[in-house]
Design a protein around this motif. Structure first.
Motif, mmCIF file in Angstrom:
data_model
loop_
_atom_site.group_PDB
_atom_site.id
_atom_site.type_symbol
_atom_site.label_atom_id
_atom_site.label_comp_id
_atom_site.label_asym_id
_atom_site.label_seq_id
_atom_site.Cartn_x
_atom_site.Cartn_y
_atom_site.Cartn_z
ATOM 1 N N ASN A 127 0.805 -1.213 0.000
ATOM 2 C CA ASN A 127 0.000 0.000 0.000
ATOM 3 C C ASN A 127 0.840 1.266 0.000
ATOM 4 O O ASN A 127 0.364 2.322 -0.406
ATOM 5 C CB ASN A 127 -0.924 0.031 1.232
ATOM 6 N N ARG A 128 2.093 1.168 0.451
ATOM 7 C CA ARG A 128 2.924 2.363 0.603
ATOM 8 C C ARG A 128 4.368 2.031 0.242
ATOM 9 O O ARG A 128 4.907 1.013 0.670
ATOM 10 C CB ARG A 128 2.847 2.838 2.058
ATOM 11 N N VAL A 129 4.979 2.903 -0.543
ATOM 12 C CA VAL A 129 6.416 2.827 -0.789
ATOM 13 C C VAL A 129 7.029 4.150 -0.350
ATOM 14 O O VAL A 129 6.408 5.205 -0.471
ATOM 15 C CB VAL A 129 6.769 2.500 -2.260
ATOM 16 N N GLU A 130 8.233 4.046 0.151
ATOM 17 C CA GLU A 130 8.896 5.210 0.725
ATOM 18 C C GLU A 130 10.322 5.294 0.203
ATOM 19 O O GLU A 130 10.984 4.276 0.005
ATOM 20 C CB GLU A 130 8.893 5.041 2.247
ATOM 21 N N ILE A 131 10.773 6.511 -0.014
ATOM 22 C CA ILE A 131 12.164 6.798 -0.367
ATOM 23 C C ILE A 131 12.672 7.834 0.622
ATOM 24 O O ILE A 131 11.979 8.809 0.915
ATOM 25 C CB ILE A 131 12.279 7.352 -1.813
ATOM 26 N N ARG A 132 13.868 7.617 1.110
ATOM 27 C CA ARG A 132 14.525 8.609 1.971
ATOM 28 C C ARG A 132 15.776 9.088 1.252
ATOM 29 O O ARG A 132 16.515 8.289 0.687
ATOM 30 C CB ARG A 132 14.876 8.004 3.320
ATOM 31 N N ALA A 133 15.988 10.387 1.302
ATOM 32 C CA ALA A 133 17.151 10.972 0.635
ATOM 33 C C ALA A 133 17.768 12.027 1.537
ATOM 34 O O ALA A 133 17.046 12.782 2.207
ATOM 35 C CB ALA A 133 16.735 11.610 -0.686
ATOM 36 N N ALA A 134 19.091 12.070 1.561
ATOM 37 C CA ALA A 134 19.778 13.085 2.353
ATOM 38 C C ALA A 134 19.299 14.472 1.916
ATOM 39 O O ALA A 134 19.086 14.726 0.727
ATOM 40 C CB ALA A 134 21.288 12.957 2.185
ATOM 41 N N ALA A 135 19.129 15.352 2.893
ATOM 42 C CA ALA A 135 18.574 16.682 2.632
ATOM 43 C C ALA A 135 19.428 17.488 1.655
ATOM 44 O O ALA A 135 18.904 18.362 0.964
ATOM 45 C CB ALA A 135 18.399 17.437 3.946
ATOM 46 N N LEU A 173 4.650 7.316 -1.527
ATOM 47 C CA LEU A 173 3.633 7.177 -2.557
ATOM 48 C C LEU A 173 2.717 6.051 -2.118
ATOM 49 O O LEU A 173 3.186 4.985 -1.712
ATOM 50 C CB LEU A 173 4.265 6.851 -3.911
ATOM 51 N N LEU A 174 1.411 6.307 -2.172
ATOM 52 C CA LEU A 174 0.421 5.305 -1.790
ATOM 53 C C LEU A 174 -0.144 4.634 -3.034
ATOM 54 O O LEU A 174 -0.155 5.223 -4.118
ATOM 55 C CB LEU A 174 -0.709 5.950 -0.988
ATOM 56 N N LYS A 175 -0.632 3.423 -2.863
ATOM 57 C CA LYS A 175 -1.169 2.649 -3.979
ATOM 58 C C LYS A 175 -2.273 3.418 -4.716
ATOM 59 O O LYS A 175 -2.296 3.452 -5.943
ATOM 60 C CB LYS A 175 -1.701 1.313 -3.475
ATOM 61 N N ASP A 176 -3.178 4.051 -3.985
ATOM 62 C CA ASP A 176 -4.255 4.823 -4.628
ATOM 63 C C ASP A 176 -3.710 5.981 -5.458
ATOM 64 O O ASP A 176 -4.265 6.314 -6.498
ATOM 65 C CB ASP A 176 -5.241 5.355 -3.589
ATOM 66 N N GLU A 177 -2.644 6.596 -5.009
ATOM 67 C CA GLU A 177 -2.034 7.690 -5.768
ATOM 68 C C GLU A 177 -1.360 7.165 -7.026
ATOM 69 O O GLU A 177 -1.393 7.806 -8.073
ATOM 70 C CB GLU A 177 -0.998 8.410 -4.887
ATOM 71 N N PHE A 178 -0.790 5.985 -6.930
ATOM 72 C CA PHE A 178 -0.152 5.356 -8.094
ATOM 73 C C PHE A 178 -1.182 5.038 -9.155
ATOM 74 O O PHE A 178 -0.983 5.304 -10.324
ATOM 75 C CB PHE A 178 0.579 4.087 -7.664
ATOM 76 N N ARG A 179 -2.301 4.483 -8.731
ATOM 77 C CA ARG A 179 -3.373 4.162 -9.683
ATOM 78 C C ARG A 179 -3.833 5.396 -10.412
ATOM 79 O O ARG A 179 -4.004 5.379 -11.617
ATOM 80 C CB ARG A 179 -4.544 3.526 -8.950
ATOM 81 N N SER A 180 -4.059 6.484 -9.675
ATOM 82 C CA SER A 180 -4.580 7.702 -10.334
ATOM 83 C C SER A 180 -3.523 8.308 -11.238
ATOM 84 O O SER A 180 -3.846 8.870 -12.271
ATOM 85 C CB SER A 180 -5.058 8.699 -9.294
ATOM 86 N N ALA A 181 -2.251 8.170 -10.877
ATOM 87 C CA ALA A 181 -1.192 8.728 -11.713
ATOM 88 C C ALA A 181 -0.991 7.920 -12.973
ATOM 89 O O ALA A 181 -0.572 8.439 -14.012
ATOM 90 C CB ALA A 181 0.114 8.788 -10.920
ATOM 91 N N SER A 182 -1.268 6.608 -12.927
ATOM 92 C CA SER A 182 -1.024 5.763 -14.096
ATOM 93 C C SER A 182 -2.273 5.550 -14.942
ATOM 94 O O SER A 182 -2.231 4.860 -15.933
ATOM 95 C CB SER A 182 -0.461 4.401 -13.633
ATOM 96 N N SER A 183 -3.406 6.113 -14.547
ATOM 97 C CA SER A 183 -4.663 5.947 -15.312
ATOM 98 C C SER A 183 -4.701 6.854 -16.517
ATOM 99 O O SER A 183 -4.145 7.880 -16.570
ATOM 100 C CB SER A 183 -5.858 6.270 -14.438
#
Length: 183
Positions: A127-135, A173-183
């Motif tokens: 349901n959720r993917v996360e990325i962490r990046a140095a500031a 990024l949440l799964k629902d946001e991914f769906r709407s972005a890829s539709s």
């Protein structure tokens, strides 16, 4: 084994022990470039060290707790992308990546991240993917920003980088946001 075709020239493949010399070569060639943001680089001094990393990654895969994949471009190892671990209870993961210096600027990492995100949501049903990046790592931050992640906040002094602590930004990024972005 995990294999994911991105396009006719690029694919993601699970790292195998036989890739240790090639992984070491890429790490060594890019050492100065990636060292600024990756503290483990100083511990990789031989193909055997890369082999130990691959063995740990294969064990991670066997335990169904993520994986580390090579980014292969035109048959050559260009970088690494992988899930740090999977929280099956929370249906979430954090992933990281790095690219050899000579492979930057071609859109390879953005394409690899897009593929990993699709795999996480469509195959692993997370349901959720996360990325962490140095500031201060603007190049690494550009990827989640380009892919529509939400910048959630700043983790203060989250990582020791050689001689100082570095803050991290957290992107999700949440799964629902991914769906709407890829539709």
């Amino acid at each position: 084994m995990f294999t994911f075709s991105i396009d006719t020239q690029t694919e993601l493949r699970l790292l195998e022990t036989r890739h240790a010399p090639e992984l070491f070569k890429l790490t060594d060639q890019s050492r100065q470039h990636i060292r600024e943001w990756l503290p483990w680089v100083d511990m990789i001094n031989s193909p055997a060290d890369s082999g130990k990393f691959i063995d740990l990654a294969l064990e991670q895969f066997r335990q169904n707790n993520g994986f580390q994949a090579g980014i292969w471009y035109r048959g050559e190892l260009a970088g690494i992308i992988g899930l740090h671990q999977i929280s099956w209870t929370n249906k979430s993961t954090t992933f990281g990546y790095w690219l050899g210096e000579q492979f930057q600027g071609q859109g390879l990492m953005t394409a690899a991240c897009r593929a990993i995100i699709a795999y996480c949501f469509e195959e692993l049903h997370l349901n959720r993917v996360e990325i962490r990046a140095a500031a201060e790592n603007k190049k690494s931050q550009a990827i989640p920003e380009r892919l529509g992640f939400t910048k959630e906040g700043r983790l203060r002094q989250a990582e020791w980088l050689h001689d100082r602590f570095a803050d991290h930004y957290v992107y999700s990024l949440l799964k629902d946001e991914f769906r709407s972005a890829s539709s």
